[in-house]
Design a protein around this motif. Structure first.
Motif, PDB file in Angstrom:
ATOM      1  N   GLU A   1       1.212  -1.549   0.231  1.00 50.66           N
ATOM      2  CA  GLU A   1       0.369   0.339  -0.355  1.00 50.66           C
ATOM      3  C   GLU A   1       1.131   1.258  -0.313  1.00 50.66           C
ATOM      4  N   LEU A   2       2.190   1.325   0.364  1.00 52.97           N
ATOM      5  CA  LEU A   2       2.838   2.291   0.749  1.00 52.97           C
ATOM      6  C   LEU A   2       3.901   2.727  -0.382  1.00 52.97           C
ATOM      7  N   ARG A   3       3.881   1.535  -1.268  1.00 54.80           N
ATOM      8  CA  ARG A   3       4.250   1.643  -2.118  1.00 54.80           C
ATOM      9  C   ARG A   3       3.729   2.378  -3.307  1.00 54.80           C
ATOM     10  N   GLU A   4       2.607   2.032  -3.588  1.00 54.91           N
ATOM     11  CA  GLU A   4       2.065   2.416  -4.692  1.00 54.91           C
ATOM     12  C   GLU A   4       1.525   4.143  -3.855  1.00 54.91           C
ATOM     13  N   ARG A   5       1.534   4.683  -3.328  1.00 58.76           N
ATOM     14  CA  ARG A   5       1.219   5.684  -2.715  1.00 58.76           C
ATOM     15  C   ARG A   5       2.628   6.780  -3.024  1.00 58.76           C
ATOM     16  N   ALA A   6       3.586   5.843  -3.270  1.00 57.30           N
ATOM     17  CA  ALA A   6       4.725   7.059  -2.392  1.00 57.30           C
ATOM     18  C   ALA A   6       4.899   7.309  -4.459  1.00 57.30           C
ATOM     19  N   SER A   7       5.570   8.550  -4.036  1.00 58.74           N
ATOM     20  CA  SER A   7       5.990   9.574  -5.542  1.00 58.74           C
ATOM     21  C   SER A   7       7.337   8.844  -5.862  1.00 58.74           C
ATOM     22  N   ALA A   8       7.965   8.158  -5.140  1.00 56.07           N
ATOM     23  CA  ALA A   8       9.768   7.781  -5.771  1.00 56.07           C
ATOM     24  C   ALA A   8      10.005   7.109  -4.674  1.00 56.07           C
ATOM     25  N   LEU A   9      10.561   6.022  -4.947  1.00 53.23           N
ATOM     26  CA  LEU A   9      11.198   4.950  -4.269  1.00 53.23           C
ATOM     27  C   LEU A   9      13.083   4.957  -4.519  1.00 53.23           C
ATOM     28  N   VAL A  10      13.327   5.138  -3.434  1.00 54.07           N
ATOM     29  CA  VAL A  10      15.181   5.680  -3.374  1.00 54.07           C
ATOM     30  C   VAL A  10      15.236   4.630  -2.368  1.00 54.07           C
ATOM     31  N   ALA A  11      16.652   4.082  -2.402  1.00 54.00           N
ATOM     32  CA  ALA A  11      17.970   3.613  -1.939  1.00 54.00           C
ATOM     33  C   ALA A  11      18.748   4.380  -1.689  1.00 54.00           C
ATOM     34  N   VAL A  12      19.720   3.564  -0.143  1.00 52.90           N
ATOM     35  CA  VAL A  12      20.818   3.936   0.174  1.00 52.90           C
ATOM     36  C   VAL A  12      21.907   2.913  -0.344  1.00 52.90           C
TER      37      VAL A  12
END
Length: 272
Positions: free
Chosen positions: A216-227
């Motif tokens: 659900e949060l993945r779908e709401r995200a404007s972008a996914l970012v990784a460290v």
């Protein structure tokens, strides 16, 4: 200070106030110090050694010595042990009132916001929540929002933040109730964080310690970012991840977080 010369009075007042659903336990000197500095509604302060408490205040927080002299009441150490789960080494405990939820929500939902909101999705460790609140206060974030079953104002979380819940807006919400703003969710499948600039009104989202972010949060995200992370290392600690996210935001802005008394800028390690 004991009203009417009766040693039982502060104990009765404490027990009556502790039953208030809005009561927050401040465990130890540093939690009390921060609650006072950030205008928390501190109602009762009990100590097993008032002279030692005031000496500690003189050493570490001279701006609060007079206030503590007025607020603190001395009770026997054995009595204090009956009122709190475990007496802090500084020999002091206090009760404060949780900030008004409506005021916190207004602060979180303000647009435009001067700094991001940190979202912890379903965190499972109260100490981690407290550590994140402490980081958010240090970096000048607008606030911390949690989802899930844990109360972010649990005494263990407040202990972990050293009372810095009062320096920020800390609330538990559901994902549909999130404050406005683009959501940047940390996820191993995201783009390199170094290629992204977080705007001031961002919601920086971090998944649970074990499972990461939800669908659900993945779908709401404007972008996914990784460290970036060394191969064969499975993950970073939640608070460490939040620290990297907030530092990345702050390093791309020109403003420095304001310290108590209006001072700005970095200092050495702060253990107070």
């Amino acid at each position: 200070m004991i009203e009417n010369g009766t040693a039982d009075d502060p104990v009765r007042r404490w027990r009556a106030s502790a039953g208030d659903p809005a009561a927050v336990l401040l465990d130890g000197f540093h939690a009390l110090k921060h609650a006072l500095r950030f205008h928390g509604a501190v109602r009762h302060v009990l100590t097993s050694d008032k002279a030692a408490l005031l000496a500690l205040a003189d050493e570490l927080a001279g701006d609060l010595t007079g206030t503590l002299d007025t607020l603190a009441e001395q009770v026997p150490a054995a009595t204090l042990r009956t009122l709190v789960p475990k007496v802090h080494p500084t020999g002091v405990a206090a009760l404060a009132l949780r900030p008004d939820a409506a005021a916190n929500l207004a602060r979180l939902r303000e647009t435009p916001r001067p700094a991001p909101v940190v979202l912890l999705e379903n965190p499972r460790n109260l100490g981690n929540i407290g550590a994140v609140v402490r980081l958010a206060a240090g970096f000048g974030a607008t606030g911390v929002v949690t989802t899930g079953s844990l109360d972010p104002w649990h005494p263990n979380a407040v202990r972990g933040s050293a009372g810095l819940h009062f320096a920020s807006a800390v609330e538990r919400l559901t994902l549909p109730e999130l404050p406005p703003g683009p959501v940047y969710a940390l996820d191993p499948e995201g783009v390199d964080i170094r290629s992204v600039t977080f705007p001031d009104d961002a919601v920086l989202a971090f998944g649970s310690e074990r499972q990461g972010i939800s669908d659900e949060l993945r779908e709401r995200a404007s972008a996914l970012v990784a460290v970036p992370m060394q191969a064969r290392v499975s993950s970073f600690n939640l608070a460490t991840s939040v620290a990297m996210g907030l530092f990345h935001w702050m390093s791309r802005t020109t403003a420095a977080p304001a310290a108590p008394g209006g001072m700005t800028g970095a200092t050495g390690p702060v253990l107070l």
